[in-house]
Design an enzyme around this catalytic site. Structure first.
Site, PDB file in Angstrom:
ATOM      1  N   HIS A 238      -6.971  11.174  79.027  1.00 16.60           N
ATOM      2  CA  HIS A 238      -7.007   9.898  78.225  1.00 16.60           C
ATOM      3  C   HIS A 238      -6.325   8.799  79.114  1.00 16.60           C
ATOM      4  CE1 HIS A 238      -7.631  10.742  73.792  1.00 16.60           C
ATOM      5  NE2 HIS A 238      -7.980  11.831  74.390  1.00 16.60           N
ATOM      6  N   HIS A 289      -3.814  18.719  84.110  1.00 18.63           N
ATOM      7  CA  HIS A 289      -3.915  18.261  82.534  1.00 18.63           C
ATOM      8  C   HIS A 289      -4.908  19.248  81.829  1.00 18.63           C
ATOM      9  CE1 HIS A 289      -3.911  16.184  79.042  1.00 18.63           C
ATOM     10  NE2 HIS A 289      -5.241  16.252  79.061  1.00 18.63           N
ATOM     11  N   SER A 664     -11.065 -12.392  69.788  1.00 22.68           N
ATOM     12  CA  SER A 664     -10.491 -13.101  68.825  1.00 22.68           C
ATOM     13  C   SER A 664     -10.693 -12.182  67.326  1.00 22.68           C
ATOM     14  CB  SER A 664     -11.555 -14.197  68.775  1.00 22.68           C
ATOM     15  OG  SER A 664     -12.764 -13.682  68.312  1.00 22.68           O
ATOM     16  N   ASN A 702     -16.314 -15.885  54.349  1.00 20.99           N
ATOM     17  CA  ASN A 702     -16.132 -17.393  54.185  1.00 20.99           C
ATOM     18  C   ASN A 702     -17.194 -18.184  54.958  1.00 20.99           C
ATOM     19  OD1 ASN A 702     -15.979 -16.525  56.801  1.00 20.99           O
ATOM     20  ND2 ASN A 702     -14.023 -17.281  57.187  1.00 20.99           N
TER      21      ASN A 702
END
Length: 724
Positions: A238, A289, A664, A702
């Site tokens: 990860h 790991h 955004s 909207n």
């Protein structure tokens, strides 16, 4: 007197019988709970591994587009190149850029969080710990400076760290934390803070899934700078920006550092690439790991350039001029005995491969052996020719599905030829890359041998014979790995020569598992400490804990089933020979496994998933209505598009976060259309432009021509029928 004795014996005999009955009932009760617990665990793990497999498939698809796709226009090129691409810059340029970035970020007088001063002292790290305990946030200026110092520090570490218990009384090894900050705090509370007398090894997977991944990274990095020889960090699967896009770390950083989040993430990618790959204690205990394969070579791993692999999922590609130099150096290596090529920039020795002698080092599994080196050179030209033809055909098909204008041949001739010195070569060192993927992604299995890990989609499954072979080869006695959640926090296998340690408690759900860490002294005998960070579960009975976790697992499974509704109905109809809309429960179980391939005990789960089946027959059309239902926002959308989007919502979120370059949270209709087209091509589903347009308009509340990603994902969130 005789009567009283007789009554006593009668009463005692009755009590013993009652005790036996109670004991028998309790054993059956506990056995039933254990069956439910194991089923729940299997559901969680199957869905988790299926998600990792989907991520790798998605990445492979877009990697294929990037490697072979020649766009017809600049817009198409920009749209595709944004996906899983990273700038290739030198460390020196990156360092100068990073220093410039954080030096220009002002710290306002209203900032009340912790302050750092470099070089770091233990007092700074303690202040950072207290700040995070009080849910304060470290300023972006300090975050970037800390990351930059950590990257420079890690550059001096070898690929494999060698530790000794002779310098400290014991060494503590921790497994996956996955953003569970409370688990890290509890470990430090129980075991003590890192110091020269208290050495820690953290075995990767610090981020994703949990809510405090960035805090865990900053704490561990700060301790490593303050006590360089007290804390060692291995890389996990990860610690990869491609995986982070799907499992939450990217989203977390962008939410906490909205202005400077992109810069922080780019620097973290570089830090991840410099993390060491493994640790060896007293030349006897190997810590990495994931696992190993039959071709794992620690000597080879110690010499590779690990920082090349910003993502282990995407192999490092070599340029034409780099390739030519490496071929020349490789000839010298094979003709000149034991000489090795050395990269002067980092002084890291590398073994390089020639395409014609690729089988000398190539990592293959047992069932893929048997080809001689003599036939390899001859076959490569023919294979290369066939691959080029098939790639062109597939890309033509892909372009038509996606809706791009011209064919592959037309677009190829319309593009200027790249300079031969800078043209990218798609061949890469597969042996080197496979070595890294195997140690990050592999899992042990009970059977002997070494086979590809198709469940996760990466790495391999290795058996006890492989463990024995690798340990003997390197004169080791124990392999400690993480990578898999265990109910008790740890688990031995392979004749107690492989130890899995997992440190994130409540990983799937509150009460689902314990966390653990292991301590090794000079005798190298493991001593375990288990824990569970939860106040609520302590007050629950065993049955209540199992029921709570079971509800969560079944909810996730219902979502998985609903996401494959069309495929399942087709499978059910195949078993419904008489077209009655009903099938037997055995056929129901077989169809589910054939379609979902989760390896679950469907017949055991039947009572939880099928509320009623009169005469042993299930009305599978009504069953989906009883199972769950989607929110009504997309009720007028083309059904195949709706199901594709719901099934692939994690893939969509991953792609959207890349396309949304300004972070955004909004995407345009055009971006949505291109993304849906690419995704439908990946899933081999035909979707019309009209259907995508209807979907976009239904979510544009909207009417500003943009779509909010969170609203899009919420539109396809599955809700249990019982909640209505």
């Amino acid at each position: 007197m005789k009567r009283s004795v007789k009554e006593y014996h009668c009463t005692a005999g009755t009590a013993i019988k009652a005790a036996i009955l109670i004991q028998r009932w309790y054993r059956q009760y506990v056995a039933r709970l254990e069956v439910r617990r194991r089923c729940t665990w299997t559901i969680f793990q199957s869905i988790e591994y299926a998600g990792e497999q989907d991520q790798i498939k998605l990445h492979d698809f877009f990697s294929y587009l990037m490697d072979h796709f020649t766009p017809a226009s600049g817009n198409e090129q920009d749209h595709i190149s944004q996906i899983f691409t990273q700038p290739n810059r030198s460390c020196k340029d990156a360092e100068q850029d990073n220093q410039c970035i954080y030096s220009n970020i002002e710290i306002s007088g209203s900032y009340t969080g912790p302050h750092l001063c470099f070089p770091l002292t233990p007092a700074h790290v303690t202040a950072l710990l207290e700040a995070f305990k009080n849910e304060q946030q470290l300023h972006a200026h300090y975050v970037l400076e800390l990351l930059n110092e950590t990257r420079k520090h890690l550059e001096h570490f070898p690929n494999i760290n060698h530790l000794s218990t002779s310098y400290s009384k014991e060494i503590t090894i921790c497994g996956d934390l996955h953003g569970h900050l409370d688990d890290l705090f509890l470990i430090f509370y129980k075991n003590g803070l890192p110091s020269p007398e208290k050495v820690y090894v953290f075995n990767g997977d610090y981020v994703d899934r949990g809510k405090h991944s960035i805090e865990i990274l900053l704490i561990l990095f700060a301790f490593q700078l303050a006590y360089p020889k007290a804390i060692y960090l291995n890389r996990g699967n990860h610690e990869d920006h491609v995986i982070n896009l799907r499992y939450g770390f990217t989203k977390e950083v962008m939410q906490k550092y909205q202005v400077h989040g992109s810069r922080i993430l780019k620097l973290i990618q570089s830090v991840f690439s410099w993390l060491p790959l493994a640790t060896i204690i007293d030349e006897k205990v190997l810590i990495l790991h994931g696992g190993i394969s039959e071709a794992t070579d620690l000597d080879f791993l110690s010499k590779i350039d690990r920082h090349k692999y910003v993502s282990a999922l995407r192999p490092h590609k070599r340029k034409r001029n780099e390739w030519s130099k490496q071929v020349s150096d490789q000839k010298q290596y094979f003709n000149g005995g034991n000489e090795q090529c050395v990269n002067k920039s980092d002084q890291t020795p590398r073994k390089l491969l020639l395409p014609g002698i690729f089988n000398l080092h190539s990592h293959t599994y047992k069932n893929q052996r048997g080809q001689s080196s003599g036939t390899t050179c001859v076959k490569e030209k023919e294979i290369s020719r066939r691959v080029r033809c098939s790639v062109e055909e597939e890309l033509d098909k892909c372009r038509r599905k996606v809706g791009f204008s011209n064919t592959y041949e037309e677009s190829k001739t319309s593009q200027p030829m790249l300079d031969s010195d800078t043209q990218e070569i798609l061949d890469f060192d597969k042996h080197e890359w496979k070595q890294i993927v195997d140690i990050l992604w592999s899992d042990p299995m009970h059977q002997e041998g070494c086979i590809p890990n198709k469940v996760r989609g990466g790495g391999c499954y290795f058996g006890p014979d492989v463990t024995e072979k690798i340990l003997q080869k390197h004169k080791l006695q124990l392999l400690i790995r993480s990578h898999q959640c265990k109910q008790e926090g740890y688990e031995f296998c392979h004749n107690e020569k492989v130890l899995t340690i997992f440190s994130a408690s409540n990983y799937y759900e509150i009460g689902s598992n314990k966390g653990a860490y292991v301590k090794l002294g000079p005798d190298l005998v493991p001593h375990f400490v288990q824990y569970q960070v939860s106040q609520s579960t302590r007050k629950l009975t065993l049955r209540q804990r199992v029921s709570r976790v079971e509800r969560s697992a079944l909810g996730a499974l219902r979502k998985k089933i609903f996401a494959h509704k069309s495929d399942l109905i087709s499978a059910f109809e195949h078993y419904d020979k008489n077209k009655t809309g009903k099938i037997s429960l055995n056929d129901w179980a077989d169809a589910l496994e054939e379609t979902l391939a989760l390896g679950l005990p469907w017949r055991v789960l039947r009572s939880q998933l099928v509320p009623s089946a009169p005469n042993g027959l299930l009305n599978f059309y009504l069953w989906f209505d009883d199972l769950a239902k989607e929110k009504p926002i997309a009720q007028y959308v083309q059904p195949s598009l709706l199901e594709m989007l719901y099934r692939s919502r994690s893939d969509l979120e991953t792609i959207f976060r890349i396309i949304d370059s300004d972070n955004s949270g909004l995407i345009t209709f055009e971006e949505l259309q291109k993304t849906c087209k690419l995704l439908s091509s990946h899933l081999n589903i035909d979707v019309s432009d009209k259907a995508i347009g209807d979907l976009a308009r239904s979510m544009d509340f909207n009417k500003d021509g943009s779509i909010d990603i969170n609203e899009f994902l919420e539109a396809f969130r599955l809700v249990d029928s019982s909640s209505y």
